[in-house]
Design a protein around this motif. Structure first.
Motif, short mmCIF file in Angstrom:
data_model
loop_
_atom_site.label_atom_id
_atom_site.label_comp_id
_atom_site.label_asym_id
_atom_site.label_seq_id
_atom_site.Cartn_x
_atom_site.Cartn_y
_atom_site.Cartn_z
N GLY A 37 34.30 52.65 66.90
CA GLY A 37 35.10 53.86 66.68
C GLY A 37 36.49 53.52 66.18
O GLY A 37 36.97 54.07 65.18
N ILE A 38 37.13 52.58 66.87
CA ILE A 38 38.50 52.20 66.50
C ILE A 38 38.54 51.64 65.09
O ILE A 38 39.43 51.95 64.30
N THR A 39 37.54 50.81 64.74
CA THR A 39 37.54 50.19 63.42
C THR A 39 37.39 51.23 62.32
O THR A 39 38.11 51.19 61.30
N LEU A 40 36.47 52.18 62.52
CA LEU A 40 36.29 53.22 61.50
C LEU A 40 37.59 54.00 61.31
O LEU A 40 38.05 54.24 60.18
N PHE A 41 38.19 54.37 62.44
CA PHE A 41 39.44 55.13 62.42
C PHE A 41 40.53 54.34 61.70
O PHE A 41 41.17 54.81 60.77
N GLN A 42 40.67 53.08 62.12
CA GLN A 42 41.74 52.26 61.59
C GLN A 42 41.54 51.96 60.11
O GLN A 42 42.49 51.87 59.35
N SER A 43 40.26 51.77 59.69
CA SER A 43 40.03 51.38 58.30
C SER A 43 40.49 52.48 57.35
O SER A 43 40.97 52.20 56.24
N ALA A 44 40.38 53.76 57.79
CA ALA A 44 40.83 54.84 56.92
C ALA A 44 42.34 54.77 56.73
O ALA A 44 42.85 54.95 55.62
N TYR A 45 43.07 54.51 57.83
CA TYR A 45 44.52 54.41 57.70
C TYR A 45 44.90 53.17 56.90
O TYR A 45 45.83 53.19 56.10
N MET A 46 44.15 52.09 57.15
CA MET A 46 44.43 50.85 56.42
C MET A 46 44.23 51.07 54.92
O MET A 46 44.99 50.56 54.10
N ALA A 47 43.19 51.84 54.57
CA ALA A 47 42.93 52.09 53.16
C ALA A 47 44.14 52.73 52.49
O ALA A 47 44.49 52.40 51.36
N GLU A 48 44.81 53.63 53.21
CA GLU A 48 45.97 54.28 52.63
C GLU A 48 47.13 53.31 52.47
O GLU A 48 47.88 53.39 51.50
N VAL A 49 47.27 52.39 53.43
CA VAL A 49 48.33 51.38 53.30
C VAL A 49 48.04 50.50 52.09
O VAL A 49 48.92 50.21 51.27
N VAL A 50 46.78 50.08 51.95
CA VAL A 50 46.41 49.21 50.84
C VAL A 50 46.64 49.95 49.52
O VAL A 50 47.16 49.39 48.55
N ARG A 51 46.27 51.24 49.49
CA ARG A 51 46.46 52.00 48.27
C ARG A 51 47.94 52.03 47.89
O ARG A 51 48.31 51.85 46.73
#
Lengths: 257, 396, 366
Positions: free
Chosen positions: C237-251
Motif C-alpha cells: 500500500g505504502i509503495t503504491l501511494f508513494q510511487s505516485a508522489y515520487m512520479a510527480e517529483v521525477v516529472r
C-alpha cells in the motif's frame, strides 16, 4: 509637460534638489560620505563611477527608497523627514526609472500608467487613460497599450516605465542605470526618449555609463568613488581634462577600449 | 498553395519492429493487454474468494438496517437507519470537519505566514518556531495528543471548566449555549442579507465613481460596519428576540445547549494547526516571491503603503499562493480520514470501518469511499486548472 | 568646476544606527505597535515556556524502574526510560537486537557515504545501497539463513519498524515513480493515459483508505489459499501511494532539464533508453534530490498510519504502552517522546534538503 517645467522654473528660483552633508551607512559600511549636491530646475546631471561607489544609493535617497542618517535633503523646497505624508508628497514630484524596469506584470501597459494618476492623484479613468496614451505615444509605444509587460521587449518595457513615471507629472526624473539591463540594440531607443525628455527641459539625474548620452545632454557630470563626490564639471572639461587621478583612471577604463 | 503531407522517404521498408509508428502501436497494444490480463486475473481471484466466503457482491446492502448509532450526525440518524444513510452521515461529518478545518487553517496559516515576515525579530522567530514544530510532527500523533493527552485529561462533567457559567468544557466535550429564536427573529437574517446586498452595491458604486471621478470612499470599512451594524441595530430595535439555552448539569452529564464532541475538537484542532504550518510557509514564500523592485516601483509612484499591498503585492502573491494552497486544502480533506483513529464518525470511520466490518462488502465499501475522495480531488484540480488559466501572467 | 582628491575618512555610523541598541530598536521596538508586539511575544514565550520547562526538566523524575519512582510534580521520564527498548526495537527478541543495530549501522554508513560530497565511488555505493543492501537487511532481520533464527514480522516494531517502512516504501517507489514519470511524458497516448490515471488515482485518495484496501482487499485479489504477511500488505500500500508522489517529483526534475540535452543526445544517435538513462535522468536525479527528501519526510510521518491496521510503529507502540495498567496516566510523556523522535528526524532531513536546494541554486547561477 514642458510648459509645466518652464512654469515651475519661472515660479521658483530655488533649486530642485539640495543635499547638504548627507551621510549614510549600510550597517557599518559608510556608503555616502558628506555629500553636497545642488540641482537647479531644468538641469541635467549624469552621475558615473565604479560599481559600489554609492551612486545608486545617492539618487535613491532623494525619493526616500533609502533613508539617509545624517544631513539634509530638500526636494522642490520640501525638506525630507520621517513624516510619511511628506515622503509621499516628495515622491509625487519625483519620477524614477529603474534598471530592471519594475513594471507590474499583472497589469497591462495602460493600467501600469494609470495606477498612480487614478489612485494617488484621484483622476477619472478616462482622463488618466487619455493622458497615459499621450505619454505612451511620446515614447512611441501607444500601439502596445493593451498588452502585458511580459509581452514586450526590454527596450519597450523601459520606455513604458518612463511613460509611467511621466504620468505623475514629476518635476524631476531619476534614472538608475536605465540601460544596463538592456541588449545593445535596445539601448538607443531608450536613450532617444531620454534625450528628447532632456530637450523638453526636464530636470534629470541619471546614473549611467552611457558617456555619449552624458556628452550630448548633461549640464554637469559627477564622478563618485567610495561614497564621495570626487569631481564634478561640465561634460567638455570633465571628459577632456579630468582633474582627479581617480577620474582619469575610471575614464581610461571605460573609454579606453 | 496547399500543404501536402510529406511523402515518406523512399527506400526498402523496414521490418515492422523497427518502424517507429508501428513499434509504438505494438508497445501500446502489449500494455493494454497486460493491464487487461492483470485486471482479469484479479477479478477472477476475487470472485473465487468471495464465492468461497459466501459473500454476495452488489450494492444491495446499502438499503439494509445498520443497527448501530452514530455519536454526531447532521441529519436524522438512528440505529434503524440504513447503511446508505450511514454513508451520507459519514460524508457530511467529513465535509463538516474539513470545512471548519480549512477555515481555521487559513486564518492561522495566513496570520503565522505574515508574522513570519514581520520586521519584528521576535514575532518572526515565534512564527518560524510554530512552523518548524508543527509541520515536523506526524498529524496522527498530534491528533492523539489533543485527544488522549489533553481532552481525555479534562475533569469530569461535575468539575467542568466553565466560561462564565454559560459554556462548559469537560471530558465529554464542549458544551455551548444554544440560541432559541423567538418570533420576530426572522427580521435579523433579513437585515443581514440586506446589509450584504447594500455592501455589494456600495462596492460597485464606489468602483464606478472612482473610474468616473477618481474619488473614493473607504467602502471596505463601510461594508464591514454595515454588515455588523445593521443586524445589531435590528436586534436591538426588535427587543432582542432570542434567548440562550444554557447547558446544565443533569445527573452525570450536561443536557441542553450545543454539544461538541471531544473527537471533533481534537481532530479539528490538530488538522487546523498542522495544515496551518504548511499554509504559513506557502504564504511566506508567495509574498517573498514578489521581487522587492515591485514595492520600490510602487513607492516611487508615491502609492501609500496600504495601496502598495492592495494593488501590487497581494494580487501578484495570490497567483503564487493559491495553487499550493488548494492542494493543502485537499490534503486537509484527505487527512480528515485520520478521524477513524480516535473514533470521530467521518466517512472512513463509519463506512470503511464499521459498515465494512459488519457487512464484509469490502470491494463496494472501499470503492465508494475512494470514489468520494477522488471526486473531491477531481473537483479541486478542475478549479485549479481553471484558476491557473485565468490568472497566468501573459508572457512572450 | 570642483574636484576633491582627498579621501574622506570612513567614519563609524552614528551610535543609534548600529550596534546592539540599534538592533533592538530596529528589530523589536521600532514603533509603538512593534513594541507592543514584542512585549506580547515575550509574554507568550513566558507563559508557554516556563511551565513546559518546569514540567519537563526541573520537576521531572528521571531514574527508576516503576511508577512509584515518579513522586514529583513534573514529567515521569522513568516511563519512557523503562520502555525505551520497546519504543525502539518493538517486540524483537532481546538476544537478536544486535541484528537491527548492525542493519541500521550499515545503512547509516552507506547513507553517510552518499551524503558527504567529497567521498568517491558514489555510483557504486548507490548501487550497493539500492540492490544489495535490501537483500542483506531482509536476511538479517527476518533470519532463517546462516543460522539466524527466524523473527516473525509481528514482533517487529517501534522506531526501527517506522524506519523500515519509510525506507522500503521509498526505495521501492523510486523506480516505479521514474517509470510512471517517463510514461506520463511519453508521446504514446495510451501509455500516457495509463500513467496519468495511475498517478492521479493514488494521489487522490487518503493513505488510510489505501491501507484499508491493502489489508482487506488485497487478500481477495490473490488466488484462493494464498496469504500474505500483514507487514508486506502495508508495504505494498505504502509503495503504491508513494510511487505516485515520487512520479510527480521525477516529472518536476525532468522538466527542469533543458530540451536541448535530449536533442543533443538524439543527435548523437542514442536511442530512447540511452538518452534517458545516460543523459537526462542522471542530471534530473540531482535536481530531484530535495524533492525526494521532502516526500520522504511526508512518508516518514505518514507511516504512523499503519497503526490503524494493527502494526506497531513508533507511535503504535507508544500508544500501546500508554494503556499498560502499570503505567496509566503518562500519555503526555509518551507523546512528547514520540514527537521529539519524529521531530528530530524530520527537522534534520528538511534542513538537509534546504541545504541541497541552496547548493543547487548556486550551482545553476554559475
Amino acid at each position: 509637460m514642458s510648459e509645466q517645467a518652464i512654469d515651475s522654473q519661472a515660479g521658483a528660483a530655488t533649486s530642485m534638489v539640495e543635499m547638504r552633508g548627507v551621510n549614510k551607512w549600510f550597517g557599518d559600511f559608510h556608503v555616502l560620505r558628506d555629500i553636497d549636491l545642488e540641482v537647479s530646475r531644468g538641469e541635467r546631471i549624469v552621475i558615473c563611477g565604479p560599481s559600489g561607489s554609492g551612486k545608486s544609493t545617492l539618487i535613491r535617497c532623494i525619493n526616500h527608497l533609502e533613508e539617509h542618517q545624517q544631513g539634509e535633503i530638500v526636494v522642490g523646497g520640501v525638506p525630507l523627514t520621517q513624516d510619511v505624508k511628506r515622503i509621499e508628497q516628495i515622491r509625487r514630484s519625483v519620477g524614477m526609472v529603474f534598471q530592471h524596469f519594475n513594471l507590474f506584470p499583472h497589469l497591462t501597459v495602460l493600467e501600469n500608467c494609470c495606477l498612480s494618476p487614478m489612485w494617488v492623484q484621484k483622476k477619472p479613468r478616462r482622463e488618466a487613460e487619455a493622458q497615459a496614451m499621450q505619454y505612451l505615444e511620446r515614447v512611441q509605444i501607444a500601439e502596445q497599450a493593451r498588452k502585458y509587460p511580459g509581452q514586450l521587449s526590454g527596450g519597450q518595457q523601459q520606455r513604458v516605465a518612463i511613460a509611467r513615471s511621466l504620468c505623475m507629472h514629476p518635476e524631476v526624473m531619476l534614472f538608475d542605470e536605465p540601460t544596463s539591463a538592456l541588449d545593445p540594440e535596445m539601448i538607443k531607443e531608450v536613450l532617444d526618449v531620454m534625450v528628447e525628455l532632456a530637450h523638453d527641459g526636464m530636470t534629470m539625474l541619471c546614473v549611467t555609463h552611457e558617456m555619449g548620452f552624458a556628452k550630448t545632454v548633461a549640464d554637469r557630470v559627477i564622478f563618485m568613488d567610495q561614497g564621495q563626490i570626487i569631481e564634478e564639471n561640465a561634460p567638455d572639461p570633465f571628459f577632456n581634462d579630468p582633474q582627479s587621478e581617480r577620474t582619469q583612471l575610471f575614464l581610461s577604463q571605460i573609454l579606453g577600449h | 498553395m496547399s500543404v501536402r503531407p510529406q511523402a515518406r522517404p523512399a527506400g526498402p521498408k523496414p521490418p515492422f519492429w523497427r518502424d517507429r509508428a508501428k513499434r509504438a502501436l505494438l508497445f501500446q497494444a502489449v500494455l493494454i493487454a497486460a493491464v487487461a490480463a492483470f485486471l482479469l486475473y484479479i477479478i477472477g481471484n476475487t470472485q473465487a474468494n468471495l464465492a468461497a466466503r459466501g459473500i454476495t457482491t452488489g450494492f444491495g446492502f446499502l438499503t439494509n438496517t445498520s443497527g448501530f448509532g452514530i455519536v454526531q450526525s447532521l441529519i436524522d440518524y438512528s440505529s434503524q437507519s440504513t447503511y446508505g444513510r450511514t454513508f451520507i452521515v459519514g460524508l457530511l461529518n467529513t465535509l463538516l470537519v474539513s470545512a471548519l478545518g480549512v477555515l481555521a487553517a487559513t486564518i492561522i496559516g495566513f496570520t503565522v505566514g505574515i508574522a513570519r515576515l514581520s520586521p519584528n525579530w521576535l514575532i518572526a522567530r515565534l512564527a518560524s518556531g510554530y512552523i518548524e514544530i508543527f509541520r515536523n510532527i506526524p498529524l496522527l500523533l498530534q491528533i492523539f495528543f489533543w485527544y488522549f493527552a489533553v481532552l481525555q485529561a479534562l475533569p469530569s462533567p461535575r468539575q467542568s471548566l466553565s466560561l462564565g457559567e454559560t459554556a462548559f468544557l469537560n471530558v465529554r466535550g464542549l458544551f455551548l449555549p444554544e440560541p432559541q429564536f423567538l418570533s420576530g427573529f426572522g427580521l435579523i437574517p433579513v437585515a443581514f442579507v440586506a446589509a450584504i446586498a447594500a455592501s455589494v452595491a456600495l462596492v460597485v458604486w464606489n468602483r464606478r465613481r472612482h473610474e468616473a471621478t477618481g474619488q473614493r470612499v473607504p467602502a471596505g470599512w463601510l461594508s464591514l460596519g454595515l454588515i455588523i451594524g445593521l443586524p445589531l441595530l435590528v436586534l436591538v430595535v426588535t427587543g432582542v428576540p432570542v434567548t440562550w439555552e444554557v447547558p446544565e448539569l443533569r445527573g452525570f452529564n450536561f443536557g441542553g445547549g450545543i454539544t461538541i464532541i471531544p473527537e471533533f475538537l481534537a481532530l479539528w484542532l490538530a488538522l487546523s494547526i498542522y495544515t496551518a504550518s504548511f499554509i504559513a510557509e506557502i504564504v511566506r514564500s508567495g509574498i517573498q516571491a514578489i521581487p522587492h523592485g515591485q514595492t520600490e516601483a510602487a513607492q516611487a509612484l508615491s502609492l501609500p503603503q496600504g495601496l502598495v499591498l492592495r494593488l501590487v503585492i497581494i494580487p501578484q502573491a495570490l497567483r503564487v499562493i493559491i495553487p499550493p494552497l488548494t492542494s493543502q486544502y485537499l490534503n486537509l480533506i484527505k487527512n480528515s480520514s485520520l478521524a477513524t483513529a480516535i473514533g470521530y464518525p467521518d466517512l472512513v470511520s463509519v463506512f470503511a470501518g464499521t459498515t465494512l466490518n459488519q457487512t464484509g462488502q469490502a470491494i463496494e465499501v472501499i470503492a465508494m469511499t475512494m470514489a468520494v475522495y477522488l471526486t473531491i480531488s477531481l473537483l479541486v484540480s478542475l478549479f485549479m486548472n481553471w484558476f491557473n488559466a485565468r490568472v497566468a501572467l501573459v508572457e512572450r | 568646476m570642483t574636484h576633491n582628491d582627498e579621501m574622506i575618512p570612513e567614519r563609524p555610523a552614528p551610535r543609534l544606527t548600529v550596534g546592539p541598541l540599534a538592533w533592538l530598536r530596529a528589530n523589536l521596538f521600532s514603533g509603538p505597535v512593534n513594541s507592543l508586539f514584542t512585549l506580547l511575544g515575550l509574554y507568550l514565550l513566558y507563559v508557554l515556556l516556563t511551565p513546559a520547562i518546569q514540567w519537563a526538566l526541573i520537576d521531572a523524575d528521571w531514574i527508576g524502574t516503576s511508577r512509584d519512582d515518579c513522586s514529583r510534580e513534573g514529567a515521569c521520564w522513568v516511563f519512557v526510560n523503562a520502555r525505551l527498548g520497546q519504543f525502539i526495537y518493538g517486540l524483537y527478541p532481546g538476544d537478536e537486537i544486535w541484528r537491527i543495530n548492525v542493519m541500521f549501522a550499515t545503512f547509516a554508513a552507506l547513507l553517510a557515504w552518499l551524503a558527504i560530497p567529497r567521498l568517491p565511488f558514489k555510483r557504486w555505493v548507490a548501487q550497493v545501497t539500492l540492490l544489495v543492501f535490501p537483500v542483506f537487511a531482509y536476511v538479517l532481520l527476518y533470519g532463517g539463513h546462516f543460522g539466524l533464527p527466524v523473527v516473525e514480522t509481528h514482533r517487529w516494531g517501534g522506531l526501527s519498524l517506522t524506519l523500515i517502512l519509510a525506507t522500503v516504501g521509498m526505495v521501492a517507489a523510486l523506480p516505479i515513480g521514474i517509470v510512471l514519470a517517463l510514461g506520463r511524458r511519453s508521446q504514446m497516448p495510451i501509455v500516457r493515459s495509463v500513467c496519468v490515471v495511475f498517478i492521479e488515482f493514488w494521489r487522490g485518495v487518503p493513505l488510510i483508505t489505501i491501507l484499508f484496501m491493502a489489508s482487506v482487499m488485497l487478500p481477495l485479489f490473490l488466488p484462493t489459499g494464498m496469504s500474505i504477511d500483514r507487514l508486506v500488505r502495508a508495504l505494498i500500500g505504502i509503495t503504491l501511494f508513494q510511487s505516485a508522489y515520487m512520479a510527480e517529483v521525477v516529472r518536476g526534475g525532468l522538466q527542469a532539464i533543458p530540451r536541448g540535452q535530449e536533442e543533443a543526445a538524439a543527435a548523437l544517435g542514442m536511442g530512447y533508453w540511452h538518452r534517458m538513462g545516460l543523459i537526462v535522468l542522471p542530471q534530473a536525479l540531482k535536481m530531484m534530490i530535495p524533492g525526494i527528501v521532502n516526500t520522504f519526510i511526508s512518508l516518514f510521518k505518514d507511516t504512523t498510519l499503519v497503526m490503524i491496521i494493527g502494526l506497531f510503529d513508533l507511535l503504535g507502540i507508544v500508544q500501546a504502552a500508554l494503556s499498560d495498567s502499570r503505567w496509566l496516566g503518562f500519555a503526555v510523556e509518551g507523546y512528547v517522546f514520540a514527537a521529539l523522535m519524529f521531530w528530530i528526524f524530520c527537522f534534520s532531513m528538511s534542513r538537509y534538503s534546504q541545504y541541497l536546494e541552496r547548493k543547487l541554486h548556486t550551482g545553476h547561477k554559475r
